[in-house]
Design an enzyme around this catalytic site. Sequence first.
Site, PDB file in Angstrom:
ATOM      1  N   GLY A  94      51.692  19.657  51.351  1.00  0.00           N
ATOM      2  CA  GLY A  94      51.704  20.913  52.350  1.00  0.00           C
ATOM      3  C   GLY A  94      52.873  20.885  53.534  1.00  0.00           C
ATOM      4  O   GLY A  94      53.070  21.752  53.893  1.00  0.00           O
ATOM      5  N   GLU A 159      48.282  17.648  39.854  1.00  0.00           N
ATOM      6  CA  GLU A 159      49.325  18.048  39.026  1.00  0.00           C
ATOM      7  C   GLU A 159      50.168  16.999  38.556  1.00  0.00           C
ATOM      8  O   GLU A 159      50.641  17.127  37.395  1.00  0.00           O
ATOM      9  CB  GLU A 159      50.155  19.135  40.206  1.00  0.00           C
ATOM     10  CG  GLU A 159      49.154  20.333  40.450  1.00  0.00           C
ATOM     11  CD  GLU A 159      50.057  20.888  41.552  1.00  0.00           C
ATOM     12  OE1 GLU A 159      49.409  22.100  42.015  1.00  0.00           O
ATOM     13  OE2 GLU A 159      51.089  20.698  42.174  1.00  0.00           O
TER      14      GLU A 159
END
Length: 816
Positions: A94, A159
């Site tokens: 983020g 991921e």
Amino acid sequence: MFTLRVVGGLVIVLLLKKLFDKRTDASAKGKNEAAASTATQESDSSSSSSPLPSSGKNDAAASSSATQECDSSSSSSSLPTSGWVYEVFLSFGGETRTHFTDHLYNALLDIGIRTFRDNEELLIGEKIDEALRSAIHRSKMAIVIFSKDYATSKSSLGEVAEIAECMELRQIRVMPVFYNVDPSEVRNQTGSYETAFVDHKKNFNQETVEGWKKALRKVGGLKGWDLENSPDRYEGKLVKLIVQQVASELENNDLILPGNMVGMDAHIEKMLKLLDIESNDRQIVGILGLGGIGKTTIAKCVYNATYRHFEGYSFIANVRETFQRGEVVYLLSKLVTDILNLENPSIANVDQGIDMIRQRLSNKKVLIVLDDVDEITYLEAIIGKRDWFGFGSKIIITTRDRLILDDLEADGIYEPNEMDLDQSLKLFSNHAFRMDEPPENYLDLSIEVVKTTAGLPSALVVIGSTLFGREQIAWKETIHKLAKRPNKEVLQKLRVSYDGLSFEEKEIFLDIACFFIGMDKNIACYIWDDCGYFPEVGIEILRQKSFVKISEENELKMHDQLRDLGREIVLQENFEVGKRSRLWSHEDVLEVLTTSKGTRNVKGLSINFHDRVNSQCLMIEGFAAMTRLRLPQVDYAKVAGKLVYSFPEMRWLSWKRCPIQFTPTNPWKLCVLDLSDSDITEGWKIWNYIKEAKNLKVLNLSSCVELSRIPDLSENKQLEILILEDCRKLATIGGIGDLKKLVKLNVKGCSSELYLPASIFELNSLETLEIGNARISQLPGAGSSLRSLIFFPRLIILPEERDARSDHGPISEGED
């Protein structure tokens, strides 16, 4: 109704256009292969901190399917089953979402790279969803942006775990970016990463946590970009570097190469040393050699191996043909198009093209290959000055003409050699049998064929392909044919440069090919100089264009295929043998002389009976019609009839073991006379003929073992080279003191008591006196007029007054 039809038609057209646009976007770069990444380039802490990624390959066990599942527990139906959808998958935390990652994402999109980024965070406890898994599996490359807060994101860890697992199952290029975080923190989970995993251990099972850690060690161990440890910390510059590298990795601009190449690694290694890719120097390197030696193939291999190191690159083929068509503007446009990715550069003329190159490429590190260049004229419009291109730029030029590389002041020249027998046999076998070695029953035939090519790669490929699948009888016929006439396709490649020669250069080339291979260059030049061929310039041009070589012994050398080219050109002059300019075949010369079919077209002929048991008698009448004969060689030949014919154009006569009855006439233009190994004596009538040869430059009487005294040579004022080697009975040389232009005197091996008068040291032009193993009865001191005495080995002096030592032979004075 009509209006409705028009509107309906427009709607359909718009829909089709939209569909077409989508399909076009989806396949715009479909031709590019998946990044060829099959081996992880692990790095230590120092290499991991490099601001640039290497072009090394990532750990991967290649899978044949681009949609190989990464989780064996998942249903195969949940994953896509077709090819690539994305070129780059972005994984990030983020912290970088709204600035660095966003800038990188948009920069990739701006140059047309299809990029996936996920805009939603996974909820606590959720596994990575099928959409993300599919996106990873359908991407050619993954860029993982490690930041301080990356490990706090369960989505990011999911991921990277999926990416790491896919690295083991299929080819995927992975590039890590270390954004304000040390690579060791990622690999070893220290610092902020250690803190993040303290929380994860509370919320996730050990298997999941260990899987994430393993993925971080794997991906974090790859070589990548490190912003914190880069020379400068500008994010914009880092984004630009990443985009350039990604574009380079994704584009498969490899040139198509022939299969079954042999010995190419050695060529590439030598070229890379000359290019010095890592240096910031702007360099020009030439690949020089005759047609068919493999220059283009070598250039392509080097291009494929290096172009990813440059910001722009261009391979321009067939420059010679393009120049001949006057399409210089096209070459300039192609160069700009390739390097700047401009589809339609507005270049209307040469000046505009030069201006664009200077303005747009001066700050770019580029690789340019110009293939098959044969003149310098327009080349300056393309690569005029080195500062037209950025630091570190490299230019490769393939050519048959050394002069072009000299004019460009090339930093290095690579001249590939012909293949040796083993390499030749392997390359030939690859094309003739589709394997590295010939079958046992074809081995001898293969060796015979290979020897006819003299190691020329193009000849090996062409002839090998021709013989593929043929029976042995066809092979034998081919060998027989190649012994007489070379392969047409091979000759076409070689003839290109010949057609660009001047008349004089062509004459010199044909004389060498037919008669003068192995002859001393200086002696041949006397002949051509008197013909008005400007030999010093001509020989240099032929050497520059790779037609001839000059050996260390100063002998003229020529590749067998070029020799065959020259002879084939002569054969094509006329179907009738007697109407060709040059005759070198023993059978052809005999046919012309015995049938008196010679004509004034014949400029030279060569026949040699030295190795023949029965020396056939030549009919002297056969020469009657050859009124323009200038280069006769009739070594060890016997003649019938009286030589009464005049040869006013004769510049060279070679008649070793010349018969006693030889009494030629009109030797006014004769420059070089070779009567070596003949039974010449002091009283032979030939001396009157020699006296009349006022233009004689070279006289070779070596191995005339019956010659004890040379009569007066004072009439031969132009004589420059006198060769009397191994005249074992020779005692005196009459008139030698009058030969003011004599440059070289060779009396090596004259084992009788040879008297050399003091006057030879008054010859202003004498430079070389060869007296090795000669028995000199008197050798006066050198006078001041003698410029230099070179090649003065093993002088043996016979003392004027014999003493006890003389019974044991001559006294050796050693070597000077």
